[in-house]
Design a protein around this motif. Structure first.
Motif, PDB file in Angstrom:
ATOM      1  N   THR A   1       1.014  -1.028  -0.115  1.00 13.84           N
ATOM      2  CA  THR A   1       0.026   0.056   0.083  1.00 13.84           C
ATOM      3  C   THR A   1       0.939   1.326  -0.022  1.00 13.84           C
ATOM      4  OG1 THR A   1      -1.617  -0.996   1.303  1.00 13.84           O
ATOM      5  CG2 THR A   1      -1.695   1.159   1.070  1.00 13.84           C
ATOM      6  N   GLY A   2       0.611   2.097  -0.971  1.00 12.46           N
ATOM      7  CA  GLY A   2       1.581   3.341  -1.181  1.00 12.46           C
ATOM      8  C   GLY A   2       2.907   2.754  -1.793  1.00 12.46           C
ATOM      9  N   ILE A   3       2.978   2.309  -3.021  1.00  9.24           N
ATOM     10  CA  ILE A   3       4.177   1.990  -3.853  1.00  9.24           C
ATOM     11  C   ILE A   3       5.254   2.864  -3.921  1.00  9.24           C
ATOM     12  CG2 ILE A   3       3.394   2.747  -6.237  1.00  9.24           C
ATOM     13  CD1 ILE A   3       4.597  -0.146  -7.026  1.00  9.24           C
ATOM     14  N   ASP A   4       4.855   4.233  -3.870  1.00 10.99           N
ATOM     15  CA  ASP A   4       6.142   5.252  -3.963  1.00 10.99           C
ATOM     16  C   ASP A   4       6.852   5.221  -2.565  1.00 10.99           C
ATOM     17  OD1 ASP A   4       5.398   6.261  -6.375  1.00 10.99           O
ATOM     18  OD2 ASP A   4       4.041   7.779  -5.617  1.00 10.99           O
ATOM     19  N   GLU A   5       6.107   5.211  -1.491  1.00  9.92           N
ATOM     20  CA  GLU A   5       6.619   4.761  -0.059  1.00  9.92           C
ATOM     21  C   GLU A   5       7.712   3.789   0.068  1.00  9.92           C
ATOM     22  OE1 GLU A   5       3.518   5.597  -0.579  1.00  9.92           O
ATOM     23  OE2 GLU A   5       3.456   7.865   0.152  1.00  9.92           O
ATOM     24  N   ALA A   6       6.864   2.586  -0.559  1.00  5.67           N
ATOM     25  CA  ALA A   6       7.691   1.296  -0.661  1.00  5.67           C
ATOM     26  C   ALA A   6       8.845   1.387  -1.546  1.00  5.67           C
ATOM     27  CB  ALA A   6       6.641   0.376  -0.812  1.00  5.67           C
ATOM     28  N   VAL A   7       8.894   1.947  -2.580  1.00  7.19           N
ATOM     29  CA  VAL A   7      10.023   2.007  -3.427  1.00  7.19           C
ATOM     30  C   VAL A   7      11.079   2.875  -2.613  1.00  7.19           C
ATOM     31  CG1 VAL A   7      11.053   3.186  -5.483  1.00  7.19           C
ATOM     32  CG2 VAL A   7       8.742   1.679  -5.436  1.00  7.19           C
ATOM     33  N   GLU A   8      10.871   4.054  -1.935  1.00  7.02           N
ATOM     34  CA  GLU A   8      11.967   4.944  -1.369  1.00  7.02           C
ATOM     35  C   GLU A   8      12.409   4.019  -0.123  1.00  7.02           C
ATOM     36  OE1 GLU A   8      13.156   7.983  -1.917  1.00  7.02           O
ATOM     37  OE2 GLU A   8      12.153   7.294  -3.792  1.00  7.02           O
ATOM     38  N   LEU A   9      11.537   3.121   0.676  1.00  7.38           N
ATOM     39  CA  LEU A   9      12.023   2.503   1.922  1.00  7.38           C
ATOM     40  C   LEU A   9      13.104   1.384   1.375  1.00  7.38           C
ATOM     41  CD1 LEU A   9      12.097   1.468   4.576  1.00  7.38           C
ATOM     42  CD2 LEU A   9      10.096   0.148   4.099  1.00  7.38           C
ATOM     43  N   ALA A  10      12.599   0.758  -0.159  1.00 10.53           N
ATOM     44  CA  ALA A  10      13.554  -0.345  -0.392  1.00 10.53           C
ATOM     45  C   ALA A  10      14.919   0.380  -0.836  1.00 10.53           C
ATOM     46  CB  ALA A  10      12.876  -0.840  -1.910  1.00 10.53           C
ATOM     47  N   LYS A  11      14.819   1.442  -1.675  1.00  8.88           N
ATOM     48  CA  LYS A  11      15.952   2.217  -1.860  1.00  8.88           C
ATOM     49  C   LYS A  11      17.045   2.501  -0.690  1.00  8.88           C
ATOM     50  CE  LYS A  11      14.453   4.837  -6.122  1.00  8.88           C
ATOM     51  NZ  LYS A  11      14.191   6.217  -6.428  1.00  8.88           N
ATOM     52  N   ASN A  12      16.410   3.139   0.283  1.00 11.42           N
ATOM     53  CA  ASN A  12      17.089   3.408   1.497  1.00 11.42           C
ATOM     54  C   ASN A  12      17.834   2.159   2.165  1.00 11.42           C
ATOM     55  OD1 ASN A  12      16.250   6.054   1.331  1.00 11.42           O
ATOM     56  ND2 ASN A  12      14.654   5.845   2.582  1.00 11.42           N
TER      57      ASN A  12
ATOM     58  N   LYS B   1       2.413   1.182 -15.015  1.00 15.58           N
ATOM     59  CA  LYS B   1       1.351   0.231 -15.034  1.00 15.58           C
ATOM     60  C   LYS B   1       1.442  -1.079 -15.194  1.00 15.58           C
ATOM     61  CE  LYS B   1      -1.558   4.082 -16.878  1.00 15.58           C
ATOM     62  NZ  LYS B   1      -2.382   4.465 -17.976  1.00 15.58           N
ATOM     63  N   GLY B   2       0.730  -1.890 -14.190  1.00 18.56           N
ATOM     64  CA  GLY B   2       0.995  -3.317 -14.275  1.00 18.56           C
ATOM     65  C   GLY B   2      -0.480  -4.018 -14.602  1.00 18.56           C
ATOM     66  N   ALA B   3      -0.420  -5.268 -14.895  1.00 19.92           N
ATOM     67  CA  ALA B   3      -1.725  -6.006 -15.278  1.00 19.92           C
ATOM     68  C   ALA B   3      -2.787  -5.625 -14.292  1.00 19.92           C
ATOM     69  CB  ALA B   3      -1.409  -7.509 -15.171  1.00 19.92           C
ATOM     70  N   GLY B   4      -4.207  -5.616 -14.922  1.00 20.63           N
ATOM     71  CA  GLY B   4      -5.249  -5.379 -14.402  1.00 20.63           C
ATOM     72  C   GLY B   4      -5.504  -4.236 -13.217  1.00 20.63           C
ATOM     73  N   GLY B   5      -5.010  -3.248 -13.698  1.00 16.12           N
ATOM     74  CA  GLY B   5      -5.024  -1.843 -13.152  1.00 16.12           C
ATOM     75  C   GLY B   5      -3.795  -1.554 -12.038  1.00 16.12           C
ATOM     76  N   THR B   6      -2.934  -2.405 -11.729  1.00 14.75           N
ATOM     77  CA  THR B   6      -2.080  -2.547 -10.952  1.00 14.75           C
ATOM     78  C   THR B   6      -0.896  -1.325 -11.202  1.00 14.75           C
ATOM     79  OG1 THR B   6      -0.684  -4.107 -11.825  1.00 14.75           O
ATOM     80  CG2 THR B   6      -2.369  -4.666  -9.761  1.00 14.75           C
ATOM     81  N   THR B   7      -0.077  -1.064 -10.222  1.00  8.58           N
ATOM     82  CA  THR B   7       0.908  -0.170 -10.373  1.00  8.58           C
ATOM     83  C   THR B   7       2.322  -0.949  -9.690  1.00  8.58           C
ATOM     84  OG1 THR B   7      -0.067   1.752  -9.971  1.00  8.58           O
ATOM     85  CG2 THR B   7       2.096   2.065 -10.024  1.00  8.58           C
ATOM     86  N   VAL B   8       3.262  -1.219 -10.763  1.00  9.18           N
ATOM     87  CA  VAL B   8       4.296  -2.058 -10.144  1.00  9.18           C
ATOM     88  C   VAL B   8       5.728  -1.640 -10.369  1.00  9.18           C
ATOM     89  CG1 VAL B   8       3.077  -4.181 -10.907  1.00  9.18           C
ATOM     90  CG2 VAL B   8       4.661  -3.111 -12.481  1.00  9.18           C
ATOM     91  N   LEU B   9       6.570  -2.043  -9.617  1.00  6.47           N
ATOM     92  CA  LEU B   9       8.166  -1.838  -9.859  1.00  6.47           C
ATOM     93  C   LEU B   9       8.996  -2.914  -9.353  1.00  6.47           C
ATOM     94  CD1 LEU B   9      10.203   1.302  -9.420  1.00  6.47           C
ATOM     95  CD2 LEU B   9      10.870  -0.547  -7.966  1.00  6.47           C
TER      96      LEU B   9
END
Length: 59
Positions: A9-20, A32-40
């Motif tokens: 939940t909150g992919i932008d925050e999850a990405v920042e945490l992963a980078k940190n 954009k991912g399958a079925g309306g998702t957002t992915v990284l």
């Protein structure tokens, strides 16, 4: 097995945490991912050899 997907939940925050934490994204921004998702994806060289996908949406 190709990869492991992690629902977030909150992919932008999850990405920042992963980078940190030292994980390297495969792209600069979530896409954009399958079925309306957002992915990284996170590079397997930084995740113990496993391709990880962060996924937001369609829980």
């Amino acid at each position: 097995m190709h990869h492991v997907a992690i629902n977030v939940t909150g992919i932008d925050e999850a990405v920042e945490l992963a980078k940190n934490l030292g994980f390297k994204p495969l792209s600069d921004e979530p896409k954009k991912g399958a079925g309306g998702t957002t992915v990284l994806f996170l590079h397997p060289k930084t995740t113990g050899g496993v391709l990880l996908e962060l996924v937001e949406g369609n829980h």
